[in-house]
Enzyme design. Structure first.
Site, mmCIF file in Angstrom:
data_model
loop_
_atom_site.group_PDB
_atom_site.id
_atom_site.type_symbol
_atom_site.label_atom_id
_atom_site.label_comp_id
_atom_site.label_asym_id
_atom_site.label_seq_id
_atom_site.Cartn_x
_atom_site.Cartn_y
_atom_site.Cartn_z
ATOM 1 N N GLN A 91 7.158 -7.378 -7.344
ATOM 2 C CA GLN A 91 5.828 -7.804 -6.883
ATOM 3 C C GLN A 91 4.927 -8.205 -8.050
ATOM 4 O O GLN A 91 3.759 -8.526 -7.848
ATOM 5 C CB GLN A 91 5.173 -6.666 -6.086
ATOM 6 C CG GLN A 91 5.937 -6.330 -4.815
ATOM 7 C CD GLN A 91 5.448 -5.046 -4.142
ATOM 8 O OE1 GLN A 91 4.604 -4.325 -4.664
ATOM 9 N NE2 GLN A 91 5.992 -4.762 -2.963
ATOM 10 N N HIS A 153 3.823 -2.514 -6.520
ATOM 11 C CA HIS A 153 2.459 -1.970 -6.346
ATOM 12 C C HIS A 153 1.567 -2.168 -7.578
ATOM 13 O O HIS A 153 1.058 -1.206 -8.150
ATOM 14 C CB HIS A 153 2.517 -0.483 -5.943
ATOM 15 C CG HIS A 153 3.119 -0.264 -4.580
ATOM 16 N ND1 HIS A 153 3.007 0.923 -3.898
ATOM 17 C CD2 HIS A 153 3.819 -1.092 -3.763
ATOM 18 C CE1 HIS A 153 3.618 0.825 -2.730
ATOM 19 N NE2 HIS A 153 4.127 -0.400 -2.624
ATOM 20 N N GLU A 247 -4.973 0.669 5.747
ATOM 21 C CA GLU A 247 -6.335 1.199 5.881
ATOM 22 C C GLU A 247 -7.409 0.192 5.518
ATOM 23 O O GLU A 247 -7.277 -0.544 4.549
ATOM 24 C CB GLU A 247 -6.539 2.375 4.905
ATOM 25 C CG GLU A 247 -5.672 3.567 5.134
ATOM 26 C CD GLU A 247 -6.009 4.713 4.172
ATOM 27 O OE1 GLU A 247 -6.825 4.512 3.246
ATOM 28 O OE2 GLU A 247 -5.457 5.797 4.380
ATOM 29 N N TYR A 257 -9.763 8.771 -1.699
ATOM 30 C CA TYR A 257 -9.287 8.170 -0.440
ATOM 31 C C TYR A 257 -7.930 8.712 0.010
ATOM 32 O O TYR A 257 -7.319 8.168 0.921
ATOM 33 C CB TYR A 257 -9.409 6.637 -0.518
ATOM 34 C CG TYR A 257 -10.898 6.306 -0.452
ATOM 35 C CD1 TYR A 257 -11.525 6.123 0.774
ATOM 36 C CD2 TYR A 257 -11.697 6.378 -1.589
ATOM 37 C CE1 TYR A 257 -12.901 5.968 0.862
ATOM 38 C CE2 TYR A 257 -13.075 6.216 -1.517
ATOM 39 C CZ TYR A 257 -13.667 6.023 -0.284
ATOM 40 O OH TYR A 257 -15.028 5.890 -0.175
ATOM 41 N N TYR A 268 8.353 4.767 4.342
ATOM 42 C CA TYR A 268 9.234 3.731 4.897
ATOM 43 C C TYR A 268 10.653 4.264 5.101
ATOM 44 O O TYR A 268 11.430 3.716 5.868
ATOM 45 C CB TYR A 268 9.166 2.451 4.058
ATOM 46 C CG TYR A 268 7.877 1.720 4.363
ATOM 47 C CD1 TYR A 268 7.806 0.801 5.408
ATOM 48 C CD2 TYR A 268 6.694 2.014 3.689
ATOM 49 C CE1 TYR A 268 6.618 0.178 5.750
ATOM 50 C CE2 TYR A 268 5.505 1.404 4.016
ATOM 51 C CZ TYR A 268 5.463 0.492 5.048
ATOM 52 O OH TYR A 268 4.284 -0.112 5.394
HETATM 53 CA CA LIG Z 1 -6.539 6.775 2.541
#
Ligand SMILES: [Ca+2]
Length: 377
Positions: A91, A153, A247, A257, A268
């Site tokens: 990625q 990521h 989210e 968070y 996954y």
């Molecule tokens: Ca969260």
């Protein structure tokens, strides 16, 4: 009576928040025939970000490490020179681009990319002067630390706040998710820096021992969609979550968070993650998606081409792939719609509102396209 009903509804919402249950997407079916997508340009290799210039041209990044200009007739330039070497694995690669708020004076652009270095790779942010055929005075102003061995990521989106400081959204680098809770590193964080990469004095962790002072908020998995609210000036983000845990957040300074301690959905692999969906001291998302939409790219619409969409949050979906629209009321999602059809049923990587008020999206593909979206007749 009306007051009572309102109070009852309000209480139910308050109770569900108290028990840690954020509202989830009702998973509306994508509709076809409401919007029309026309191809502006094609032949782009995994385009990642789109940015309009004041002269109406578009700047587009390609993940393998190229930056091109696209004119109003859809003509795509040769790659611009002067880019740093990017880590184009998995990625990783050349990621987001944004104009400086001072672009009209200095032609400065900012971009994020995956950078190789000691220990592996990590997200970095650079700024440069945009000239016709090349970038000049390229300067890396910030680096995620530490670099780690992972191809996934990297985040990331760049959003200038109204005060001129720059938000950069990160990922947890996939195999290092516990680091999203570690304030000594910048994996799994949203950071806030000044335009030269220095630290704003009013950042929440300035002066706290053992914490990186550029951190704005933490406990994030992988954030590839972010936008500034046109009225409040607040940052909103949409995060790739676990399976069943994408989210919507409105990240507040210093707040946690939750990832990977609390999350909706499962890994996954099917494995359970963390401790559940809520915990004291950790924030609930404003809204979540199960199944996920794989969000990439977001904007608050302010144009006149879709008068009914003013103030709505538009989000790109990589998977299943379409345009997602959230109507917002008082900081909450009041309805969700999805749009598909022909060229629009694709992996949407980024979107921007054009100077004409239409919505422009890029598709993530070997033969990626720029599409212009307007209402169907
Ligand atoms: Ca969260």
């Amino acid at each position: 009576m009306k007051t009572k009903v309102f109070f009852l509804l309000f209480s139910l919402v308050a109770v569900s928040y108290a028990f840690g249950q954020a509202p989830s997407s009702p998973q509306p079916k994508p509709v076809e025939g409401t919007v029309r997508a026309t191809v502006v340009a094609k032949g782009l290799e995994h385009p990642w970000a789109l940015e309009f210039l004041p002269d109406g041209r578009m700047l587009v990044s390609e993940r393998p490490g190229r930056l091109r200009l696209v004119d109003g007739k859809g003509r795509v330039s040769e790659p611009l020179g002067g880019l740093p070497k990017v880590f184009a694995q998995g990625q990783g690669g050349l990621l987001d681009i944004t104009r400086s708020p001072t672009f009209a004076q200095d032609r400065l652009i900012y971009f994020s990319f995956a950078e190789e270095g000691e220990g592996g790779a990590g997200t970095a942010v650079a700024r440069a002067i945009l000239n016709e055929r090349a970038l000049e005075k390229v300067q890396v102003i910030w680096r995620q630390t530490p670099k780690v061995k992972s191809n996934n990521h990297f985040g990331s989106r760049l959003v200038f706040g109204r005060d001129g400081n720059l938000f950069v959204t990160m990922g947890d680098r996939f195999a290092y998710r516990d680091q999203a809770q570690n304030l000594a590193v910048t994996l799994g964080k949203i950071i806030r820096i000044q335009p030269d990469g220095s630290i704003p004095k009013d950042n929440p962790f300035v002066g706290r021992e053992g914490a990186r002072p550029e951190i704005w908020s933490y406990g994030h998995r992988n954030v590839q969609a972010a936008a500034l609210h046109p009225e409040s000036g607040q940052l909103w983000t949409v995060e790739h979550g676990a399976r069943g845990g994408d989210e919507l957040n409105q990240p507040q300074p210093g707040k946690n968070y939750g990832w990977p301690v609390i999350t909706y959905g499962v890994d996954y692999s099917g494995a359970k993650i963390g401790e559940g969906t809520s915990k004291a001291g950790m924030e609930q998302p404003v809204y979540y998606w199960d199944p996920v939409i794989a969000p990439s790219g977001a904007l608050f619409y302010t144009g006149n081409v879709f008068p009914q969409w003013k103030g709505n949050l538009l989000i790109g979906s990589l998977q299943p792939g379409h345009l997602v629209r959230l109507e917002m009321t008082a900081g909450r999602v009041s309805s969700e719609s999805r749009y598909a059809g022909a060229d629009l049923s694709a992996r949407i990587r980024d979107l921007q509102q054009g100077p004409d008020g239409a919505i422009y999206v890029i598709t993530d593909d070997n033969n990626g396209k720029i599409l212009r979206i307007e209402p169907a007749k």
